[in-house]
Scaffold this motif. Structure first.
Motif, PDB file in Angstrom:
ATOM      1  N   LYS A  12      54.685 -17.760 -64.371  1.00 38.03           N
ATOM      2  CA  LYS A  12      53.374 -17.451 -64.966  1.00 38.03           C
ATOM      3  C   LYS A  12      53.391 -17.624 -66.478  1.00 38.03           C
ATOM      4  O   LYS A  12      54.351 -17.230 -67.142  1.00 38.03           O
ATOM      5  CB  LYS A  12      52.995 -15.998 -64.660  1.00 38.03           C
ATOM      6  CG  LYS A  12      52.630 -15.771 -63.219  1.00 38.03           C
ATOM      7  CD  LYS A  12      52.307 -14.302 -62.988  1.00 38.03           C
ATOM      8  CE  LYS A  12      52.221 -14.007 -61.499  1.00 38.03           C
ATOM      9  NZ  LYS A  12      52.430 -12.574 -61.222  1.00 38.03           N
ATOM     10  N   TYR A  13      52.325 -18.210 -66.983  1.00 37.80           N
ATOM     11  CA  TYR A  13      52.151 -18.329 -68.434  1.00 37.80           C
ATOM     12  C   TYR A  13      50.775 -17.847 -68.826  1.00 37.80           C
ATOM     13  O   TYR A  13      49.780 -18.221 -68.197  1.00 37.80           O
ATOM     14  CB  TYR A  13      52.324 -19.785 -68.891  1.00 37.80           C
ATOM     15  CG  TYR A  13      53.721 -20.299 -68.674  1.00 37.80           C
ATOM     16  CD1 TYR A  13      54.745 -19.970 -69.557  1.00 37.80           C
ATOM     17  CD2 TYR A  13      54.010 -21.086 -67.562  1.00 37.80           C
ATOM     18  CE1 TYR A  13      56.040 -20.431 -69.343  1.00 37.80           C
ATOM     19  CE2 TYR A  13      55.301 -21.542 -67.332  1.00 37.80           C
ATOM     20  CZ  TYR A  13      56.307 -21.218 -68.227  1.00 37.80           C
ATOM     21  OH  TYR A  13      57.578 -21.663 -68.016  1.00 37.80           O
ATOM     22  N   LYS A  14      50.735 -17.042 -69.874  1.00 38.95           N
ATOM     23  CA  LYS A  14      49.441 -16.548 -70.358  1.00 38.95           C
ATOM     24  C   LYS A  14      48.936 -17.416 -71.496  1.00 38.95           C
ATOM     25  O   LYS A  14      49.683 -17.777 -72.398  1.00 38.95           O
ATOM     26  CB  LYS A  14      49.579 -15.097 -70.806  1.00 38.95           C
ATOM     27  CG  LYS A  14      49.842 -14.204 -69.616  1.00 38.95           C
ATOM     28  CD  LYS A  14      49.921 -12.745 -69.973  1.00 38.95           C
ATOM     29  CE  LYS A  14      50.179 -11.958 -68.685  1.00 38.95           C
ATOM     30  NZ  LYS A  14      50.607 -10.595 -68.956  1.00 38.95           N
ATOM     31  N   SER A  51      42.606 -17.655 -63.324  1.00 40.56           N
ATOM     32  CA  SER A  51      43.952 -18.201 -63.213  1.00 40.56           C
ATOM     33  C   SER A  51      43.975 -19.405 -62.294  1.00 40.56           C
ATOM     34  O   SER A  51      43.136 -19.556 -61.401  1.00 40.56           O
ATOM     35  CB  SER A  51      44.934 -17.114 -62.798  1.00 40.56           C
ATOM     36  OG  SER A  51      45.103 -17.101 -61.423  1.00 40.56           O
ATOM     37  N   THR A  53      46.803 -22.434 -60.512  1.00 41.47           N
ATOM     38  CA  THR A  53      48.156 -22.921 -60.292  1.00 41.47           C
ATOM     39  C   THR A  53      48.185 -24.426 -60.487  1.00 41.47           C
ATOM     40  O   THR A  53      47.308 -25.139 -60.015  1.00 41.47           O
ATOM     41  CB  THR A  53      48.639 -22.539 -58.884  1.00 41.47           C
ATOM     42  OG1 THR A  53      48.553 -21.128 -58.754  1.00 41.47           O
ATOM     43  CG2 THR A  53      50.077 -22.971 -58.665  1.00 41.47           C
ATOM     44  N   ARG A  62      51.771 -21.045 -62.809  1.00 41.44           N
ATOM     45  CA  ARG A  62      50.507 -20.319 -62.742  1.00 41.44           C
ATOM     46  C   ARG A  62      50.028 -20.015 -64.152  1.00 41.44           C
ATOM     47  O   ARG A  62      50.686 -19.290 -64.891  1.00 41.44           O
ATOM     48  CB  ARG A  62      50.673 -19.035 -61.951  1.00 41.44           C
ATOM     49  CG  ARG A  62      49.352 -18.350 -61.653  1.00 41.44           C
ATOM     50  CD  ARG A  62      49.396 -17.664 -60.280  1.00 41.44           C
ATOM     51  NE  ARG A  62      48.077 -17.210 -59.885  1.00 41.44           N
ATOM     52  CZ  ARG A  62      47.225 -17.916 -59.158  1.00 41.44           C
ATOM     53  NH1 ARG A  62      47.551 -19.115 -58.741  1.00 41.44           N
ATOM     54  NH2 ARG A  62      46.050 -17.425 -58.825  1.00 41.44           N
ATOM     55  N   GLN A  64      47.501 -18.200 -66.572  1.00 48.79           N
ATOM     56  CA  GLN A  64      46.551 -17.093 -66.628  1.00 48.79           C
ATOM     57  C   GLN A  64      45.734 -17.277 -67.894  1.00 48.79           C
ATOM     58  O   GLN A  64      46.263 -17.184 -68.995  1.00 48.79           O
ATOM     59  CB  GLN A  64      47.306 -15.768 -66.658  1.00 48.79           C
ATOM     60  CG  GLN A  64      48.281 -15.647 -65.481  1.00 48.79           C
ATOM     61  CD  GLN A  64      48.880 -14.272 -65.358  1.00 48.79           C
ATOM     62  OE1 GLN A  64      49.216 -13.641 -66.358  1.00 48.79           O
ATOM     63  NE2 GLN A  64      49.020 -13.798 -64.133  1.00 48.79           N
TER      64      GLN A  64
END
Ligand code: GTP
Ligand code: MG
Length: 177
Positions: A12-14, A51, A53, A62, A64
């Motif tokens: 996951k990356y914000k 979000s 993918t 993923r 966000q």
């Protein structure tokens, strides 16, 4: 040890979207997410979250996406989202000199909070409005290189360079080269 590439959970990356009111942050996100565009302006209230993918080099990633509000009254909410993010997408409107002049401040805000731990991309939006252009590509390129960040011009309306923007983001993922 755990092999990241074969684990089923995506990394996951914000990503936080910054920039003045009405520059097109929400429109860029909606073009990327759903390939849609709405010419009616609906100001973002507070912060929106979406979000998605993506497949990057055979790996599930993923993203966000935090869509902030450009309206002054929501500004105090933004720092904590910058604090959390690996990417900051700083947007301006190529037909608005004022929005371009604030890019430096947005980039500095992100740097002050996250230092070198945040990858920053400056985005000049609305290039479909060529006849109303106030900021030339060269000015954007120059500012971005001065600030040491990536730069791209897009149109959420015409769907120009939106995929390229997210490719640029993907190429800046930690571990990517
Ligand atoms: P806030 O949520 O208030 O911070 O604004 P925002 O940055 O999210 O801007 P938004 O995406 O809501 O877009 C503002 C207005 O610009 C809307 O009327 C959009 O339809 C329009 N707009 C966004 N992108 C483009 C574009 O690429 N070209 C043109 N011509 N209009 C655009
Ligand atoms: Mg918005």
């Amino acid at each position: 040890t755990l092999d990241q590439s074969s684990s089923s959970a995506p990394v996951k990356y914000k990503v936080v979207f910054l920039g003045d009111q009405s520059v097109g942050k929400t429109s860029i996100i909606l073009r990327f997410m759903h390939d849609t565009f709405d010419s009616q302006y609906q100001a973002t209230i507070g912060i929106d979250f979406l979000s998605k993918t993506m497949l990057v080099d055979d790996k599930m990633v993923r993203l966000q996406l935090w869509d902030t509000a450009g309206q002054e009254r929501f500004k105090s909410l933004i720092p904590s989202y910058i604090q959390d993010s690996s990417f900051a997408i700083v947007c301006y409107d190529i037909t608005s000199k004022a929005s371009f002049e604030h890019v430096r401040t947005w980039v500095e805000d992100a740097r002050n909070i996250r230092g070198d731990d945040v990858s920053i991309i400056v985005v000049g939006n609305k290039i479909d409005l060529a006849d109303q252009r106030e900021i030339y590509t060269e000015e954007g390129t120059k500012l971005a290189s001065e600030l040491g960040v990536e730069f791209i011009e897009v149109s959420a309306k015409a769907g120009i360079n939106i995929k390229a923007l997210f490719k640029t983001l993907a190429s800046n993922l930690p571990g990517a080269d």
